[in-house]
Write a protein that holds these residues in place. Sequence first.
Motif, PDB file in Angstrom:
ATOM      1  N   ASN A 193       0.890  -1.166   0.102  1.00 26.56           N
ATOM      2  CA  ASN A 193       0.032  -0.032   0.001  1.00 26.56           C
ATOM      3  C   ASN A 193       0.860   1.259  -0.145  1.00 26.56           C
ATOM      4  N   PRO A 194       0.477   2.354  -0.300  1.00 25.40           N
ATOM      5  CA  PRO A 194       1.279   3.754  -0.501  1.00 25.40           C
ATOM      6  C   PRO A 194       2.137   4.025   0.609  1.00 25.40           C
ATOM      7  N   ARG A 195       1.337   4.095   1.773  1.00 20.02           N
ATOM      8  CA  ARG A 195       2.105   4.356   3.102  1.00 20.02           C
ATOM      9  C   ARG A 195       3.104   3.425   3.189  1.00 20.02           C
ATOM     10  N   GLN A 196       3.088   2.189   3.267  1.00 18.29           N
ATOM     11  CA  GLN A 196       4.022   1.286   3.345  1.00 18.29           C
ATOM     12  C   GLN A 196       5.338   1.546   2.343  1.00 18.29           C
ATOM     13  N   VAL A 197       4.834   1.791   1.092  1.00 26.45           N
ATOM     14  CA  VAL A 197       5.756   1.919   0.039  1.00 26.45           C
ATOM     15  C   VAL A 197       6.617   3.229   0.444  1.00 26.45           C
TER      16      VAL A 197
ATOM     17  N   GLY B 272      -5.214  -2.945  -7.859  1.00 24.09           N
ATOM     18  CA  GLY B 272      -5.331  -1.562  -8.479  1.00 24.09           C
ATOM     19  C   GLY B 272      -4.696  -0.676  -7.679  1.00 24.09           C
ATOM     20  N   LEU B 273      -3.761  -0.995  -6.968  1.00 30.34           N
ATOM     21  CA  LEU B 273      -2.846   0.061  -6.296  1.00 30.34           C
ATOM     22  C   LEU B 273      -1.405   0.482  -7.050  1.00 30.34           C
ATOM     23  N   GLY B 274      -1.341  -0.085  -8.177  1.00 23.03           N
ATOM     24  CA  GLY B 274       0.119   0.169  -8.823  1.00 23.03           C
ATOM     25  C   GLY B 274       0.339   1.512  -8.971  1.00 23.03           C
ATOM     26  N   LEU B 275      -0.337   2.393  -9.399  1.00 16.60           N
ATOM     27  CA  LEU B 275       0.062   3.594  -9.697  1.00 16.60           C
ATOM     28  C   LEU B 275       0.363   4.442  -8.456  1.00 16.60           C
TER      29      LEU B 275
ATOM     30  N   THR C 197      -0.811 -10.797 -10.955  1.00 13.49           N
ATOM     31  CA  THR C 197      -1.205 -10.565 -12.022  1.00 13.49           C
ATOM     32  C   THR C 197      -0.340  -9.342 -12.583  1.00 13.49           C
ATOM     33  N   GLY C 198      -0.818  -8.559 -13.579  1.00 14.47           N
ATOM     34  CA  GLY C 198      -0.040  -7.717 -14.135  1.00 14.47           C
ATOM     35  C   GLY C 198       0.773  -6.501 -13.473  1.00 14.47           C
ATOM     36  N   ASN C 199       2.005  -6.075 -14.098  1.00 13.35           N
ATOM     37  CA  ASN C 199       2.670  -5.177 -13.497  1.00 13.35           C
ATOM     38  C   ASN C 199       1.930  -3.768 -13.656  1.00 13.35           C
ATOM     39  N   VAL C 200       2.355  -2.784 -12.999  1.00 14.19           N
ATOM     40  CA  VAL C 200       1.948  -1.404 -13.278  1.00 14.19           C
ATOM     41  C   VAL C 200       2.090  -1.170 -14.693  1.00 14.19           C
ATOM     42  N   CYS C 201       1.176  -0.432 -15.244  1.00  8.93           N
ATOM     43  CA  CYS C 201       1.086  -0.237 -16.863  1.00  8.93           C
ATOM     44  C   CYS C 201       2.060   0.580 -17.325  1.00  8.93           C
ATOM     45  N   SER C 202       2.982   0.415 -18.230  1.00  5.46           N
ATOM     46  CA  SER C 202       4.033   1.359 -18.757  1.00  5.46           C
ATOM     47  C   SER C 202       3.345   2.534 -19.074  1.00  5.46           C
ATOM     48  N   GLU C 203       2.265   2.588 -20.085  1.00  7.69           N
ATOM     49  CA  GLU C 203       1.795   3.893 -20.608  1.00  7.69           C
ATOM     50  C   GLU C 203       1.258   4.738 -19.715  1.00  7.69           C
TER      51      GLU C 203
END
Length: 303
Positions: A182-186, A211-214, A245-251
């Motif tokens: 999660n963003p705070r942990q990161v 859904g937290l990649g970005l 599942t997938g990585n954070v999306c490049s574009e």
Amino acid sequence: MPQRVYIQEVVTRDGFQSEPRFIPSEHKVALLNALARTGLAKLEVTSFTSPKAIPNLRDAEAVMRAIDRVAGVEYCALVPNVKGCERALACEVDEINLVMSASDSHGLANLRMTAEQSLAQFAAILAVAEGTQVAINASLSTTFGCPFEGALGEARIFSLVERLLGLGIARITLCDTTGMANPRQVETLCRQLLTRWPQATFTLHAHDTRGLGLANALAAFNAGIERFDASLGGLGGCPYAPGATGNVCSEDLVHMFEQMGVATGVDLPALLRVAENLQAIVGHHLPGYVLRAGTADRRYAPG
Ligand code: COA
Ligand code: ZN
């Protein structure tokens, strides 16, 4: 906060390793050659792993030898053991990305190695790579949580980072393998790592499983991280981690930073064209947002 970030594309490794169908080598080569001309900093081309473990990347040598080597782009490959290192060196990769897991249970599932065994393997790999020009990066899977063990605790991550630096590995990728961060942990962990080891080069490898990649990428950026792994179209996932599942999306990542006024060096329209072609290559829909919605400066006629 950095004013410039570096986007490292992993679609042909992290993305293709878990695709249900084998992607023909010539499609991989064409995709990599197109990606290399969009301004991306690094391409993780393939992995030199056991073809039984990762059958989709059994053409690692053929792909690595066939691609153009565009100036300014770093060409990297994932390597799990000494045999993989020898194969990668024979193909003259610029960087070897060693992989280990912060958690023993994920390490055993993915690599048949505990963290301690991986570190011993790394020492043997470094001995093989010594005297060559190759750069060494180490990826630490499950840094932000393990699907088998849960949270690992910061102390474990600090001690593994210290061990890696002690081996002489100054490039370290913090992997959220199954999107548990999660963003705070990161932000907290990245800040502490950058403060303790300013000489190291850290990359964030985020997955978008929940859904937290970005959001996690932004949190790492706010902490001072400048390097981000990302996968075209959001393709990806570890075949040895349940629910990955997938990585954070490049574009989408490039779009976010560029909208914020942070330079990525990437030509976004060019990257979007390559992502559009990727849908035809993999034969299914991709989860990226900007590919569907267009960039935020897209305008519609009223009504
Ligand atoms: N390249 C090619 N073949 C390799 C190899 C490599 N880097 N490493 C091992 N092999 C082969 C061996 O030659 C052996 O082949 P054989 O059965 O024909 O004799 C077989 O794989 C088993 O070798 P062994 O040393 O016992 O490895 P293992 O079965 O313990 O597997 C790994 C260990 C690391 C090689 C394997 O688990 C692997 O490649 N994992 C990939 C993990 C991965 O990439 N995950 C996703 C990214 S995080
Ligand atoms: Zn990954």
